[in-house]
Motif scaffolding. Structure first.
Motif, short mmCIF file in Angstrom:
data_model
loop_
_atom_site.label_atom_id
_atom_site.label_comp_id
_atom_site.label_asym_id
_atom_site.label_seq_id
_atom_site.Cartn_x
_atom_site.Cartn_y
_atom_site.Cartn_z
N ILE A 127 0.84 -1.21 0.00
CA ILE A 127 0.00 0.00 0.00
C ILE A 127 0.88 1.25 0.00
CG2 ILE A 127 -1.60 1.36 1.41
CD1 ILE A 127 -2.90 -1.28 2.27
N MET A 128 1.95 1.24 0.79
CA MET A 128 2.88 2.37 0.81
C MET A 128 3.49 2.59 -0.58
SD MET A 128 4.69 1.38 4.45
CE MET A 128 6.17 2.35 4.16
N ALA A 129 3.80 1.51 -1.25
CA ALA A 129 4.40 1.63 -2.59
C ALA A 129 3.39 2.16 -3.60
CB ALA A 129 4.93 0.27 -3.04
N ASN A 139 4.46 6.10 8.93
CA ASN A 139 3.67 6.85 9.90
C ASN A 139 2.28 7.19 9.37
OD1 ASN A 139 5.62 6.94 11.92
ND2 ASN A 139 6.65 8.71 10.98
N THR A 140 2.15 7.29 8.06
CA THR A 140 0.84 7.56 7.46
C THR A 140 0.02 6.29 7.31
OG1 THR A 140 1.75 9.44 6.21
CG2 THR A 140 -0.34 8.51 5.44
N VAL A 141 0.66 5.23 6.80
CA VAL A 141 -0.09 4.00 6.53
C VAL A 141 -0.61 3.35 7.81
CG1 VAL A 141 1.80 2.30 6.64
CG2 VAL A 141 -0.08 1.98 5.01
N THR A 146 -4.85 1.23 10.63
CA THR A 146 -5.18 0.44 11.82
C THR A 146 -5.56 1.32 12.99
OG1 THR A 146 -3.81 -1.45 11.19
CG2 THR A 146 -4.28 -1.18 13.53
N THR A 147 -4.75 2.34 13.26
CA THR A 147 -5.00 3.19 14.43
C THR A 147 -6.34 3.91 14.32
OG1 THR A 147 -2.61 3.52 14.69
CG2 THR A 147 -4.07 5.05 15.84
N PRO A 184 -8.81 5.12 -5.37
CA PRO A 184 -7.77 5.60 -6.28
C PRO A 184 -6.60 6.24 -5.55
CG PRO A 184 -9.56 7.18 -6.18
CD PRO A 184 -9.97 6.03 -5.31
N ASN A 185 -6.78 6.54 -4.24
CA ASN A 185 -5.71 7.15 -3.46
C ASN A 185 -5.87 6.75 -2.00
OD1 ASN A 185 -7.64 9.08 -2.20
ND2 ASN A 185 -7.65 10.03 -4.24
N PHE A 186 -4.88 7.15 -1.20
CA PHE A 186 -4.86 6.73 0.20
C PHE A 186 -6.04 7.31 0.98
CE2 PHE A 186 -3.62 7.20 4.65
CZ PHE A 186 -3.24 5.89 4.95
N THR A 187 -6.44 8.53 0.69
CA THR A 187 -7.53 9.17 1.43
C THR A 187 -8.82 8.38 1.28
OG1 THR A 187 -6.54 11.36 1.13
CG2 THR A 187 -8.88 11.28 1.70
#
Length: 646
Positions: free
Chosen positions: A41-43, A50-52, A56-57, A101-104
């Motif tokens: 997912i980070m890739a 710290n973002t990814v 979970t958090t 399509p994005n992390f958000t």
């Protein structure tokens, strides 16, 4: 005012508990299902660790916030449409996450899933409490505990397998499909089991509890990865918000969370014991894969499979531990479970420095199996301390504790692991030695929590022992207050004839049989003797014929009984009840087997007989309670006769 009564789920109890258990599994399964996919997912989205980690958090934070809302919804909407709607939200979140399509957008999908998780666990537990017979509560709660323990552990194994050949988005599709299957089962099987009314959600209470939980859990989560000052400030703000929340709940007519369960010390201790067991599970679930992948260069699937044997065995052990709790209580099994956890995870930490990965996995099996004797029984201990009115609020507290324990266990273990590893590496140690030091620091953390659990378990069972004068008004008080202690017992070496002489002399119809060391060997009743005589001496169809002079066969019958050992006729599998069991448990035991008396054994000393509890003792207690309550009500109404009788 109640507007709709619960339906009687005749013939559906097993199916409803199965759906509740599946819901509990889904709720905790998804808490860690995405963890192994953090690297891809980070890739894909170009974010750092710290973002990814907020996948979970933030998930745990939102789930914890929505737990108190579940109790209001549970009593406002029928069980089946409510469960279906909650599962539909989780399906929607899975679809949003899979197509993100994005992390958000992925985070939004996870938060939708978290809303469902926060509602699903307490609803499932409330369903289990509502439909479970009292004598099977421990078994059914053991099943629920097994599912909640299995969920986060199996998620790591399954995600590791899927990621070995599929894109991370497949995880979201798989979870959505699982939610859809449970949704269909809920629509078919569930019936309403709650007393329905029109409770409302107090907006300010929701804001305060949200701010409180987010502040505390955010502070714990960022204590090791961010500014310590900001972490402490967040925790203090969260504690202040929770303090204001408590004050508000005491002042409003319809509180979001009824705080009466916190007045019960046994419940509080049971809830804490449950949380400590969950901290162990979550802490090990995050640090073992991290260490095996980083320190031993194992692939995600290999690291996951190292956990698989113990995880799968907990599915079997959970219900067994629940049954043992139903029969014997948890006076010794709960602290022993904590002790086994501490000992074997210490051995896991020791062998982690070697290349014996197979031994690492084998030693972890008893450690994770021991959680079955802690989490489910502690949860049952806590909830069985409450009455029917406060039980749903206790479920809310326990369910919130699941999320809090998950967040705290994950954050503390990962924090200790990362901080100690970094400090060791900075001091000049090699990479493997640094990671080993970090893992052993996490092990030390869970050993400490397990030892605290042992202490809490001992204190909890001492708390349940109150003065006999308190028993009359306390439905969950132990049977010690009403049992008969001067028990007429037989010895295993006696003959049946001498036993009958004891029955006649003492005016009793049966007695327990003891081994020479004082432990319980069996139980003999006059009915056992009569059945034997009817079978071996047909001319004496009934022993009562002896009383009217039909003594043709009497001499031979008595001669036989004079040579026959009591154990030949005794019931060896004797139903017993622990001295610290509740009076309600005694009522269930007597009515379930339709018997007149039950031997009472001392849980602190195995099966040592300490007394007998009978139907008549329970009847006297019930009558005394009724008369006292009646007198108090009449006195309150100003009845002079009641005042004089008092």
């Amino acid at each position: 005012m109640t507007s709709h009564a619960p339906e009687r789920p005749q013939g559906r109890v097993g199916g409803m508990i199965a759906v509740a258990a599946a819901a509990a599994f889904l709720a905790t399964f998804n808490e860690t299902f995405l963890n192994v996919a953090f690297t891809p997912i980070m890739a894909d989205f170009g974010v750092d660790v710290n973002t990814v980690q907020w996948l979970t958090t933030a998930y745990l934070l939102v789930a914890a916030v929505f737990v108190p809302v579940a109790n209001v919804l549970y009593h406002r909407f029928s069980t089946r449409p409510l469960m279906v709607a909650v599962l539909a939200v989780m399906v929607l979140g899975s679809v949003v996450g899979a197509l993100a399509p994005n992390f958000t957008v992925l985070l939004i999908g996870r938060l939708l899933q978290a809303v469902g998780t926060g509602l699903l666990t307490p609803i499932g537990m409330n369903v289990t409490l509502a439909v479970s017979p009292r004598e099977k509560l421990g078994l059914n709660m053991g099943i629920m505990a097994a599912m909640t323990t299995l969920g986060p552990s199996l998620a790591i194994v399954l995600s590791g397998v899927l990621l070995s050949f599929a894109h991370w988005s497949v995880l979201m599709w798989v979870f959505g499909l699982l939610c859809l299957l449970v949704l269909v089962a809920a629509a078919v099987v569930l019936r309403n089991v709650a007393e329905l009314g029109r409770p409302s959600i107090d907006a300010l209470s929701f804001i305060l509890v949200a701010a409180g939980l987010v502040g505390v859990l955010y502070g714990v989560s960022t204590a090791f990865s961010g500014s310590l000052l900001w972490a402490v400030a967040a925790i203090l703000v969260g504690l202040a918000a929770l303090w204001l929340f408590v004050i508000r709940q005491r002042r409003i007519d319809n509180p979001l969370l009824d705080l009466r369960p916190f007045q019960n010390r046994s419940f509080v201790l049971g809830a804490l014991m449950t949380m400590l067991g969950l901290v162990f599970v979550f802490a090990m679930n995050v640090t073992i894969p991290l260490f095996l992948q980083g320190g031993h260069d194992m692939a995600p699937m290999g690291a996951s499979l190292a956990l698989a044997p113990g995880i799968l065995l907990t599915v079997v052990m959970g219900p067994i531990a629940g049954q043992l709790f139903d029969r014997h209580g948890g006076r010794w099994s709960i602290p022993l479970g904590y002790l086994v956890m501490a000992v074997f995870v210490t051995l896991v930490g020791w062998v982690a420095g070697t290349d014996l990965i197979w031994l690492f996995a084998v030693l972890y099996i008893p450690a994770v199996l021991a959680t079955s004797f802690v989490i489910g029984p502690s949860q049952t201990f806590a909830l069985s301390s409450l009455d029917r009115e406060t039980s749903p609020h206790g479920v809310t507290v326990i369910s919130a504790g699941f999320q809090i324990a998950g967040c705290v266990g994950t954050a503390l273990a990962a924090g200790f692991y990362g901080a100690v590893s970094a400090a060791s590496l900075g001091a000049g140690a090699g990479e493997f030695d640094s990671l080993l030091a970090g893992f052993r620091a996490a092990v030390l953390l869970v050993v400490a929590t397990s030892i605290i659990g042992v202490i809490l378990a001992v204190v909890a069972y001492r708390t349940r022992t109150q003065a006999p004068s308190e028993a009359l008004g306390h439905p969950e008080y132990s049977v010690q207050s009403i049992m008969k202690t001067d028990v007429y017992a037989l010895r295993s070496g006696q003959t049946v004839l001498s036993a009958l002489q004891t029955f006649a002399k003492r005016g009793i119809s049966g007695a327990p049989i003891l081994h020479p060391d004082g432990s319980l060997a069996g139980f003999l009743s006059d009915g056992d003797v009569m059945r034997y005589l009817a079978a071996t001496h047909p001319s004496s169809a009934s022993i009562y014929s002896f009383a009217v002079g039909a003594d043709d066969d009497l001499g031979q019958a008595m001669s036989d009984l004079g040579e026959l050992n009591v154990m030949a006729l005794a019931t060896r599998e004797v139903l017993t009840i622990d001295a610290d069991a509740s009076i309600t448990d005694a009522v269930v035991a007597l009515s379930d087997k339709n018997i007149k008396k039950v031997p009472v054994t001392d849980g602190a000393n195995g099966d040592r007989l300490v007394g007998v509890v009978s139907r008549s003792a329970v009847n006297r207690l019930a009558i005394a309670n009724y008369l006292r309550s009646r007198e108090e009500n009449l006195a309150a109404a100003g009845d002079p006769a009641a005042a004089e009788s008092r």
